[in-house]
Design a protein around this motif. Structure first.
Motif, short mmCIF file in Angstrom:
data_model
loop_
_atom_site.label_atom_id
_atom_site.label_comp_id
_atom_site.label_asym_id
_atom_site.label_seq_id
_atom_site.Cartn_x
_atom_site.Cartn_y
_atom_site.Cartn_z
N SER A 13 0.87 -1.18 0.00
CA SER A 13 0.00 0.00 0.00
C SER A 13 0.90 1.23 0.00
O SER A 13 2.11 1.14 0.23
N ASP A 36 -4.82 -0.02 1.70
CA ASP A 36 -5.57 0.07 2.95
C ASP A 36 -4.77 0.62 4.13
O ASP A 36 -5.14 0.42 5.28
N SER A 37 -3.70 1.34 3.86
CA SER A 37 -3.08 2.12 4.93
C SER A 37 -3.90 3.39 5.08
O SER A 37 -4.40 3.93 4.09
N PHE A 59 -12.77 -2.53 5.09
CA PHE A 59 -11.54 -3.30 4.88
C PHE A 59 -11.90 -4.64 4.24
O PHE A 59 -12.88 -5.27 4.61
N ASP A 98 -2.76 -1.47 7.68
CA ASP A 98 -4.11 -2.03 7.73
C ASP A 98 -4.58 -2.60 9.05
O ASP A 98 -5.66 -2.26 9.51
N TYR A 102 -7.51 -0.67 11.01
CA TYR A 102 -8.80 -1.33 11.27
C TYR A 102 -9.14 -1.21 12.76
O TYR A 102 -10.27 -0.88 13.12
#
Length: 155
Positions: A13, A36-37, A59, A98, A102
């Protein structure tokens, strides 16, 4: 299998953040993201913005990622996300990969304030212990856990 994976390239990412200071742009920031960072812009204990993912349910298992093999990046360029904003003195930016991102969003969604816990971490050993504890407690999956904290101070 290893040869095929090698040809596909390494994947990652990307989260970039730039602060602009100059004529009529003091305290502006710009960010871009692939994958997804996440970036979290926080003022006090309040989350002002989460980017590029805003809710933990967003996510997935197959985010778009950049590859070291340019041929694997053809579809990625359409997925690059951009955002900009302004900040004030004492604002804090948390950049997280990620699993940690999350966890941050999931904490916010149940009314918790993850920022205070993250700001209590001062060394790499403390961060490692924090992540291990969250994993052992089943609060964080065993995946990327990287954190960068940027605090804004007026000069």
């Amino acid at each position: 299998y290893a040869e095929e994976k090698s040809r596909a390239g390494a994947f990652s990412s990307l989260l970039g953040l730039e602060f602009a200071e100059g004529h009529n742009v003091k305290n502006n920031w710009h960010a871009l993201a692939v994958g997804d960072s996440c970036l979290f812009h926080v003022r006090g204990e309040v989350l002002l913005r989460a980017f590029p993912i805003e809710r933990s349910e967003e996510f997935g298992n197959t985010p778009f990622l950049l590859s070291s093999n340019p041929r694997s990046n053809r579809r990625v360029w359409d997925e690059v996300r951009y955002i900009e904003g302004s900040c004030e003195s004492e604002d804090t930016f948390f950049l997280a990969t990620d699993a940690l991102a999350y966890w941050c969003l999931a904490q916010c969604e149940v009314g918790e304030i993850p920022w205070n816990k993250l700001l209590d971490i001062h060394t790499a050993d403390e961060f490692e212990a924090f992540v291990v504890q969250l994993r052992n407690d089943g609060e964080m999956r065993n995946d990327d856990s990287t954190l960068l904290i940027i605090q804004i101070h007026e000069s």
